[in-house]
Design an enzyme around this catalytic site. Structure first.
Site, PDB file in Angstrom:
ATOM      1  N   HIS A  82       0.839  -1.206   0.000  1.00 61.34           N
ATOM      2  CA  HIS A  82       0.000   0.000   0.000  1.00 61.34           C
ATOM      3  C   HIS A  82       0.875   1.258   0.000  1.00 61.34           C
ATOM      4  CE1 HIS A  82      -3.069   2.870   1.179  1.00 61.34           C
ATOM      5  NE2 HIS A  82      -3.987   1.934   0.981  1.00 61.34           N
TER       6      HIS A  82
ATOM      7  N   GLY B 291       6.220  22.129   9.946  1.00 59.46           N
ATOM      8  CA  GLY B 291       7.448  21.436  10.352  1.00 59.46           C
ATOM      9  C   GLY B 291       8.599  21.763   9.413  1.00 59.46           C
TER      10      GLY B 291
ATOM     11  N   HIS C  87      10.760  13.169   8.952  1.00 63.77           N
ATOM     12  CA  HIS C  87      11.368  12.592  10.153  1.00 63.77           C
ATOM     13  C   HIS C  87      12.306  11.463   9.702  1.00 63.77           C
ATOM     14  CE1 HIS C  87      11.638  10.128  13.811  1.00 63.77           C
ATOM     15  NE2 HIS C  87      11.299  11.209  14.484  1.00 63.77           N
ATOM     16  N   PRO C  88      13.509  11.336  10.279  1.00 63.48           N
ATOM     17  CA  PRO C  88      14.502  10.375   9.761  1.00 63.48           C
ATOM     18  C   PRO C  88      14.027   8.923   9.741  1.00 63.48           C
ATOM     19  CG  PRO C  88      15.187  11.307  11.900  1.00 63.48           C
ATOM     20  CD  PRO C  88      14.048  12.141  11.399  1.00 63.48           C
ATOM     21  N   THR C  89      13.122   8.545  10.648  1.00 65.35           N
ATOM     22  CA  THR C  89      12.610   7.156  10.605  1.00 65.35           C
ATOM     23  C   THR C  89      11.109   7.087  10.368  1.00 65.35           C
ATOM     24  OG1 THR C  89      12.358   7.146  13.016  1.00 65.35           O
ATOM     25  CG2 THR C  89      14.420   6.255  12.134  1.00 65.35           C
ATOM     26  N   ALA C  90      10.369   8.077  10.894  1.00 64.78           N
ATOM     27  CA  ALA C  90       8.903   7.995  10.835  1.00 64.78           C
ATOM     28  C   ALA C  90       8.306   8.690   9.614  1.00 64.78           C
ATOM     29  CB  ALA C  90       8.287   8.579  12.111  1.00 64.78           C
ATOM     30  N   GLY C  91       9.138   9.360   8.793  1.00 61.42           N
ATOM     31  CA  GLY C  91       8.641   9.980   7.566  1.00 61.42           C
ATOM     32  C   GLY C  91       7.732  11.169   7.827  1.00 61.42           C
TER      33      GLY C  91
END
Lengths: 307, 307
Positions: free
Chosen positions: B83, B165, B170-174
């Site tokens: 998805h 923002g 975000h480096p891991t959470a996108g």
């Protein structure tokens, strides 16, 4: 399954003294589990009709409190009013709305009746589905001759003795009729003719008393100002005689006279199921579950959360 | 007027690790004012879809908690799934259900977005009715190229910069797409033919993309096992394009082919208004007020009692 939900429409024999009316109604206000939908006092009838919805335990507590107020402030020996009555707390019907069966409402009415006699000293007659004596199913049979006749006959005529309590009415508060019945839907169908005979003829074909649907009561009425006529009905079991079925029968009969349905009216409150059932019919929805309705699901979950 | 009630269907990029799924969902459980209707994890999509209904303030608090769990447990740099997605908390749509307007839901989405960035450090894009940039109304525009492309373009392409923002995911959470949209009703109409062309042709006449109703999406589908075809639709504004109007149009078009409607399906949840509106049409009820429905009145009163 959520908490059981019932409707209760107690009728009190006070429609004139505002301070008494407010005192009777007070126990139904701001009480968790009891929702006071409406209360209406009628001066001519000298009667107060209260509409409650809520959970059985909390409704019973509030009813006992209200009944004691009515008992202490209403004297049936001096009470006058146009509406038939046998007591200060005249009628208390319990109606299943959700998560409760009619059988459970009957049990509720009967156990409440016993507690009611103990706590208020007012004797009880059971009616409708809660009747112990078949003739007493009909309210008019229980109330025959009203307070003035019943206060003597309750003592002297065995067939008129209360179902619970002494063989005598309360000296000032009389007796109370308690029962269980299905929800009654008031449904009117307006026809584009001023010929009252058309409405009367159609009413005859849909109502039970002349061989129509078993759970429909109905009459033909002229709406003179609008130049229309109306088939005015009470559906006393909307599950067995659904709105759509009654309406389609009226549409079909009206065709005979070249008459059509102008509009319909659902008067007052109605349970969701009565309307959703017709929606599912007309929309041909297969396997429709009322729990697909967000608001009904939410109500169910709120009930569970409260348990 | 009762308390405002919204639906929120947050989508999280985790459909495989049960312990992470349960940790994300935990903040939605046993929380007053938040009703967790359903949550479904799909392994192929590697995605979790949560259905919430409740009051805006409490839903926002629970979302922030769940988002922090998702942020700390999902790394978009290693996430794979069928998805499309741009973040650990991929999409958060707010939908008005009762006692709240769409404009208020838009404000809610935007103020929640600001707080969300502050508390989670994940940048936000606004979509649907909450979009600040018209192109971003469409989710597929915001998600173009998914996480893998957006993580670079968010820094380098001004048109792809988050609405709130830093100009970086975000480096891991996108990133997270937050918005407000109307309730979507899944409505299917089954036709008594095995000729798929009939369903396709009718779908063309009712859907907006080929000139039909403005708020209907639809395709023709074969139900091979049953030997039927289906017009499968999403009604994206059931108030403007009512179920009965869409159904009657399909019935009318089907007649051209000598085909009739076998049945319909309302898939999943639906607000009461969507079904009651059709009931009122077919039953010709004049001046019908949803507050005449006992359950809806009760929900309203419960909301008032809770305020």
């Amino acid at each position: 399954m959520g908490k059981p939900l019932i409707e209760c429409v107690p009728n009190f024999s006070e429609g004139r003294r505002p301070e008494v009316i407010e005192a009777i109604v007070a126990p139904f206000k701001n009480r968790p589990g009891v929702y006071l939908f409406d209360y209406r006092a009628d001066e001519d009838h000298n009667r107060l009709v209260v509409s409650l919805v809520g959970h059985p335990a909390e409704i019973q507590e509030s009813l006992l409190e209200a009944a004691k107020v009515a008992r202490d402030h209403i004297d049936m020996n001096t009470h006058q009013g146009a509406h038939p009555r046998i007591g200060a707390v005249d009628v208390v019907p319990f109606t299943p709305i959700a998560n409760i069966t009619m059988e459970e409402c009957v049990e509720l009415a009967r156990s409440f009746g016993k507690r009611y006699v103990e706590e208020t000293g007012i004797p009880v007659y059971y009616y409708e589905d809660a009747a112990l004596i078949p003739e007493r199913k009909r309210l008019e049979v229980v109330r025959k001759g009203q307070y003035e006749v019943l206060k003597d006959e309750a003592r002297t005529v065995p067939a008129r003795r209360p179902d619970v309590g002494e063989a005598a009415l309360h000296p000032t508060a009389g007796g109370t009729v308690i029962g269980a019945r299905k929800f009654l839907v008031a449904f009117n169908v307006n026809l584009d003719t001023d010929n009252l005979d058309v409405a009367k003829e159609i009413a005859k074909h849909v109502r039970s008393s002349s061989g129509g649907f078993c759970h429909v009561k109905g009459i033909g009425v002229a709406l003179e100002e609008r130049g229309l006529v109306q088939v005015s009905m009470n559906l006393v079991d909307y599950e067995k005689n659904a709105l759509y079925r009654v309406l389609e029968t009226i549409r079909m009969e009206a065709k005979r006279y070249g008459v059509s349905v102008v509009e319909t009216e659902v008067y007052g409150m109605v349970p969701a199921g009565a309307v959703l059932d017709s929606a599912a019919y007309y929309l041909q929805i297969a396997g429709f579950d009322p729990q697909q309705i967000i608001e009904l699901r939410l109500l169910q979950m709120m009930g569970e959360a409260a348990q």
